[in-house]
Design a protein around this motif. Structure first.
Motif, PDB file in Angstrom:
ATOM      1  N   SER A  83       0.830  -1.208   0.000  1.00  0.00           N
ATOM      2  CA  SER A  83       0.000   0.000   0.000  1.00  0.00           C
ATOM      3  C   SER A  83       0.863   1.255   0.000  1.00  0.00           C
ATOM      4  CB  SER A  83      -0.914   0.010   1.229  1.00  0.00           C
ATOM      5  OG  SER A  83      -1.724  -1.128   1.276  1.00  0.00           O
ATOM      6  N   SER A  84       1.857   1.269   0.854  1.00  0.00           N
ATOM      7  CA  SER A  84       2.734   2.433   0.962  1.00  0.00           C
ATOM      8  C   SER A  84       3.542   2.631  -0.313  1.00  0.00           C
ATOM      9  CB  SER A  84       3.674   2.258   2.158  1.00  0.00           C
ATOM     10  OG  SER A  84       2.953   1.940   3.319  1.00  0.00           O
ATOM     11  N   LEU A  85       3.980   1.534  -0.898  1.00  0.00           N
ATOM     12  CA  LEU A  85       4.756   1.624  -2.125  1.00  0.00           C
ATOM     13  C   LEU A  85       3.924   2.202  -3.264  1.00  0.00           C
ATOM     14  CD1 LEU A  85       7.411   0.968  -3.590  1.00  0.00           C
ATOM     15  CD2 LEU A  85       6.466  -1.291  -4.098  1.00  0.00           C
ATOM     16  N   PHE A  86       2.701   1.720  -3.386  1.00  0.00           N
ATOM     17  CA  PHE A  86       1.843   2.209  -4.463  1.00  0.00           C
ATOM     18  C   PHE A  86       1.473   3.675  -4.249  1.00  0.00           C
ATOM     19  CE2 PHE A  86      -2.257   2.459  -6.796  1.00  0.00           C
ATOM     20  CZ  PHE A  86      -1.770   2.133  -8.053  1.00  0.00           C
ATOM     21  N   SER A  87       1.283   4.075  -2.999  1.00  0.00           N
ATOM     22  CA  SER A  87       0.976   5.479  -2.721  1.00  0.00           C
ATOM     23  C   SER A  87       2.174   6.370  -3.041  1.00  0.00           C
ATOM     24  CB  SER A  87       0.563   5.655  -1.261  1.00  0.00           C
ATOM     25  OG  SER A  87       1.659   5.461  -0.390  1.00  0.00           O
ATOM     26  N   SER A  88       3.383   5.874  -2.788  1.00  0.00           N
ATOM     27  CA  SER A  88       4.581   6.633  -3.152  1.00  0.00           C
ATOM     28  C   SER A  88       4.686   6.783  -4.663  1.00  0.00           C
ATOM     29  CB  SER A  88       5.835   5.933  -2.606  1.00  0.00           C
ATOM     30  OG  SER A  88       5.811   5.867  -1.201  1.00  0.00           O
ATOM     31  N   PHE A  89       4.318   5.737  -5.362  1.00  0.00           N
ATOM     32  CA  PHE A  89       4.313   5.804  -6.822  1.00  0.00           C
ATOM     33  C   PHE A  89       3.290   6.830  -7.309  1.00  0.00           C
ATOM     34  CE2 PHE A  89       2.720   4.375 -10.955  1.00  0.00           C
ATOM     35  CZ  PHE A  89       3.902   4.286 -11.680  1.00  0.00           C
ATOM     36  N   MET A  90       2.115   6.835  -6.689  1.00  0.00           N
ATOM     37  CA  MET A  90       1.084   7.797  -7.066  1.00  0.00           C
ATOM     38  C   MET A  90       1.528   9.226  -6.764  1.00  0.00           C
ATOM     39  SD  MET A  90      -1.577   6.364  -8.448  1.00  0.00           S
ATOM     40  CE  MET A  90      -2.889   7.554  -8.171  1.00  0.00           C
ATOM     41  N   ALA A  91       2.192   9.428  -5.637  1.00  0.00           N
ATOM     42  CA  ALA A  91       2.679  10.765  -5.293  1.00  0.00           C
ATOM     43  C   ALA A  91       3.705  11.247  -6.304  1.00  0.00           C
ATOM     44  CB  ALA A  91       3.281  10.749  -3.889  1.00  0.00           C
ATOM     45  N   GLU A  92       4.517  10.332  -6.788  1.00  0.00           N
ATOM     46  CA  GLU A  92       5.539  10.697  -7.772  1.00  0.00           C
ATOM     47  C   GLU A  92       4.939  10.962  -9.144  1.00  0.00           C
ATOM     48  OE1 GLU A  92       9.022   8.414 -10.265  1.00  0.00           O
ATOM     49  OE2 GLU A  92       8.818   7.937  -8.134  1.00  0.00           O
ATOM     50  N   ARG A  93       3.999  10.138  -9.555  1.00  0.00           N
ATOM     51  CA  ARG A  93       3.485  10.224 -10.919  1.00  0.00           C
ATOM     52  C   ARG A  93       2.294  11.169 -11.063  1.00  0.00           C
ATOM     53  NH1 ARG A  93       6.257   7.011 -14.847  1.00  0.00           N
ATOM     54  NH2 ARG A  93       7.971   6.138 -13.626  1.00  0.00           N
ATOM     55  N   VAL A  94       1.452  11.263 -10.038  1.00  0.00           N
ATOM     56  CA  VAL A  94       0.232  12.062 -10.143  1.00  0.00           C
ATOM     57  C   VAL A  94       0.310  13.318  -9.281  1.00  0.00           C
ATOM     58  CG1 VAL A  94      -2.277  12.045  -9.912  1.00  0.00           C
ATOM     59  CG2 VAL A  94      -1.079   9.962 -10.607  1.00  0.00           C
ATOM     60  N   GLY A  95       0.736  13.172  -8.036  1.00  0.00           N
ATOM     61  CA  GLY A  95       0.825  14.319  -7.146  1.00  0.00           C
ATOM     62  C   GLY A  95       0.732  13.895  -5.698  1.00  0.00           C
ATOM     63  N   PHE A 148       3.698   4.070 -18.066  1.00  0.00           N
ATOM     64  CA  PHE A 148       3.599   4.586 -19.431  1.00  0.00           C
ATOM     65  C   PHE A 148       2.487   5.625 -19.581  1.00  0.00           C
ATOM     66  CE2 PHE A 148       5.342   0.267 -19.690  1.00  0.00           C
ATOM     67  CZ  PHE A 148       6.520   0.522 -20.374  1.00  0.00           C
ATOM     68  N   LEU A 149       1.659   5.793 -18.547  1.00  0.00           N
ATOM     69  CA  LEU A 149       0.556   6.746 -18.628  1.00  0.00           C
ATOM     70  C   LEU A 149       0.910   8.107 -18.040  1.00  0.00           C
ATOM     71  CD1 LEU A 149      -2.465   4.440 -17.638  1.00  0.00           C
ATOM     72  CD2 LEU A 149      -1.802   5.205 -19.927  1.00  0.00           C
ATOM     73  N   TYR A 150       1.772   8.116 -17.022  1.00  0.00           N
ATOM     74  CA  TYR A 150       2.107   9.366 -16.346  1.00  0.00           C
ATOM     75  C   TYR A 150       3.618   9.586 -16.396  1.00  0.00           C
ATOM     76  CZ  TYR A 150      -2.628   9.199 -14.451  1.00  0.00           C
ATOM     77  OH  TYR A 150      -3.987   9.152 -14.319  1.00  0.00           O
ATOM     78  N   PRO A 151       4.049  10.807 -16.699  1.00  0.00           N
ATOM     79  CA  PRO A 151       5.490  11.081 -16.779  1.00  0.00           C
ATOM     80  C   PRO A 151       6.129  11.059 -15.398  1.00  0.00           C
ATOM     81  CG  PRO A 151       4.241  13.112 -17.015  1.00  0.00           C
ATOM     82  CD  PRO A 151       3.235  12.000 -17.013  1.00  0.00           C
ATOM     83  N   PRO A 152       7.360  10.590 -15.290  1.00  0.00           N
ATOM     84  CA  PRO A 152       8.025  10.532 -13.982  1.00  0.00           C
ATOM     85  C   PRO A 152       8.508  11.902 -13.531  1.00  0.00           C
ATOM     86  CG  PRO A 152       9.503   9.740 -15.689  1.00  0.00           C
ATOM     87  CD  PRO A 152       8.181   9.998 -16.359  1.00  0.00           C
ATOM     88  N   LYS A 153       8.310  12.177 -12.275  1.00  0.00           N
ATOM     89  CA  LYS A 153       8.786  13.430 -11.692  1.00  0.00           C
ATOM     90  C   LYS A 153      10.293  13.390 -11.466  1.00  0.00           C
ATOM     91  CE  LYS A 153       8.319  16.051  -7.366  1.00  0.00           C
ATOM     92  NZ  LYS A 153       7.587  16.142  -6.085  1.00  0.00           N
ATOM     93  N   TYR A 154      10.813  12.184 -11.234  1.00  0.00           N
ATOM     94  CA  TYR A 154      12.230  12.013 -10.934  1.00  0.00           C
ATOM     95  C   TYR A 154      12.922  11.225 -12.052  1.00  0.00           C
ATOM     96  CZ  TYR A 154      10.824  13.129  -6.105  1.00  0.00           C
ATOM     97  OH  TYR A 154      10.314  13.725  -4.979  1.00  0.00           O
ATOM     98  N   ARG A 178       5.602  19.527 -10.216  1.00  0.00           N
ATOM     99  CA  ARG A 178       4.210  19.684 -10.617  1.00  0.00           C
ATOM    100  C   ARG A 178       3.616  20.919  -9.961  1.00  0.00           C
ATOM    101  NH1 ARG A 178       4.759  14.106 -10.667  1.00  0.00           N
ATOM    102  NH2 ARG A 178       4.116  13.198 -12.647  1.00  0.00           N
ATOM    103  N   LEU A 179       2.728  21.565 -10.687  1.00  0.00           N
ATOM    104  CA  LEU A 179       2.126  22.794 -10.194  1.00  0.00           C
ATOM    105  C   LEU A 179       1.386  22.561  -8.879  1.00  0.00           C
ATOM    106  CD1 LEU A 179       1.495  25.768 -10.659  1.00  0.00           C
ATOM    107  CD2 LEU A 179      -0.494  25.081 -12.015  1.00  0.00           C
ATOM    108  N   GLY A 180       0.669  21.439  -8.790  1.00  0.00           N
ATOM    109  CA  GLY A 180      -0.066  21.140  -7.560  1.00  0.00           C
ATOM    110  C   GLY A 180       0.855  20.935  -6.377  1.00  0.00           C
ATOM    111  N   ASP A 181       2.006  20.292  -6.610  1.00  0.00           N
ATOM    112  CA  ASP A 181       2.952  20.063  -5.526  1.00  0.00           C
ATOM    113  C   ASP A 181       3.604  21.361  -5.072  1.00  0.00           C
ATOM    114  OD1 ASP A 181       2.390  17.400  -5.600  1.00  0.00           O
ATOM    115  OD2 ASP A 181       4.129  16.842  -6.804  1.00  0.00           O
ATOM    116  N   LEU A 182       3.848  22.266  -6.013  1.00  0.00           N
ATOM    117  CA  LEU A 182       4.434  23.553  -5.650  1.00  0.00           C
ATOM    118  C   LEU A 182       3.492  24.349  -4.755  1.00  0.00           C
ATOM    119  CD1 LEU A 182       6.018  24.623  -9.062  1.00  0.00           C
ATOM    120  CD2 LEU A 182       7.236  23.965  -6.983  1.00  0.00           C
TER     121      LEU A 182
END
Length: 270
Positions: free
Chosen positions: A133-145, A192-198, A262-266
């Motif tokens: 769960s934590s791993l997937f949420s970290s992935f979502m934070a990186e890829r989506v926000g 492949f759907l969301y660009p990587p932040k890192y 990402r604008l939302g993260d800023l």
């Protein structure tokens, strides 16, 4: 370091509703078409049940030590904040809980393998589900926000508790098993759907591949044990292979750099 703002349009409420509805329909189809997977004594009969120095199922127990080692180191470095390249507090929570789950898995899995039975199996499964769960949420934070990552974290942790309660109440492991397979499928797809932040985002795919390899080794527990002339079983190899996953992520967190903000993260940063 190049700083730029990603102008990706956020997921709207209507689209989120469709995503959740689609996930619910997939879950219902899965529960309808698949047979009930009950807790039984058969899954507790591993190929290698040798006893060395008075420790039951010795190799299945001691191969959990790498989880403890990498989990403790990763947990400390996640909270320290200067060694891992983590830019947002939401990511800190996700990665710290991931490595904390790995530490819990080391103790829970060792406890289970000392005397494998139905009453102990959840001590092996629950920390693993928390880590996923934590791993997937970290992935979502990186890829989506960050907001999506935190929402995913709390939502998945709730599902973990419900899945565990369902398994214990109705003697059905389907939700728990499905939960463990979701990251292996969803992470490569969303890559492949969301660009990587890192940078160094390829480590996500490598980790997913290692996870599938570990599942393959576990499924061929006895065959692998026979093939290597009873040196080590497939289940013990699964432990060692799975322990490589948090190592891969630690390497990724050390070496990665920010590609864009990402604008939302800023806006969410203090």
């Amino acid at each position: 370091m190049a700083w730029m703002v990603n102008k990706q349009v956020p997921i709207g409420k209507w689209k989120r509703f469709h995503l959740w509805l689609g996930a619910l329909l997939c879950w219902l189809c899965f529960m309808i078409v698949t047979p009930k997977i009950t807790l039984s004594h058969k899954p507790h009969q591993f190929a290698d049940m040798r006893n060395f120095l008075g420790v039951p199922n010795t190799l299945n127990v001691i191969t959990n030590f790498p989880f403890l080692l990498v989990g403790v180191v990763g947990f400390v470095l996640s909270l320290q904040g200067c060694f891992f390249n983590i830019s947002l507090k939401g990511e800190v929570w996700g990665w710290a809980l991931f490595y904390g789950g790995i530490v819990g898995l080391a103790f829970g899995s060792a406890h289970y393998h000392l005397k494998p039975d139905d009453s102990r199996v959840m001590w092996d499964t629950l920390p693993m589900m928390i880590a996923y769960s934590s791993l997937f949420s970290s992935f979502m934070a990186e890829r989506v926000g960050q907001r999506a990552g935190l929402s995913c974290l709390f939502g998945l942790l709730l599902i973990v508790l419900l899945s565990t309660a369902y398994a214990r109440t109705f003697n059905d492991l389907r939700l728990c098993m499905m939960f463990q397979l979701i990251p292996c499928i969803a992470i490569p797809a969303m890559t492949f759907l969301y660009p990587p932040k890192y940078t160094h985002s390829r480590y996500w795919l490598w980790a997913a591949g290692v996870c599938l390899l570990a599942k393959f080794e576990d499924a061929l527990d006895k065959k692998i044990y026979n093939a290597n002339r009873y040196l080590i079983s497939g289940h013990s190899l699964e432990h060692l292979c799975s322990a490589a996953i948090p190592v891969l992520f630690a390497i990724m967190l050390i070496h990665r750099t920010i590609r864009f903000q990402r604008l939302g993260d800023l806006k969410e940063r203090p």
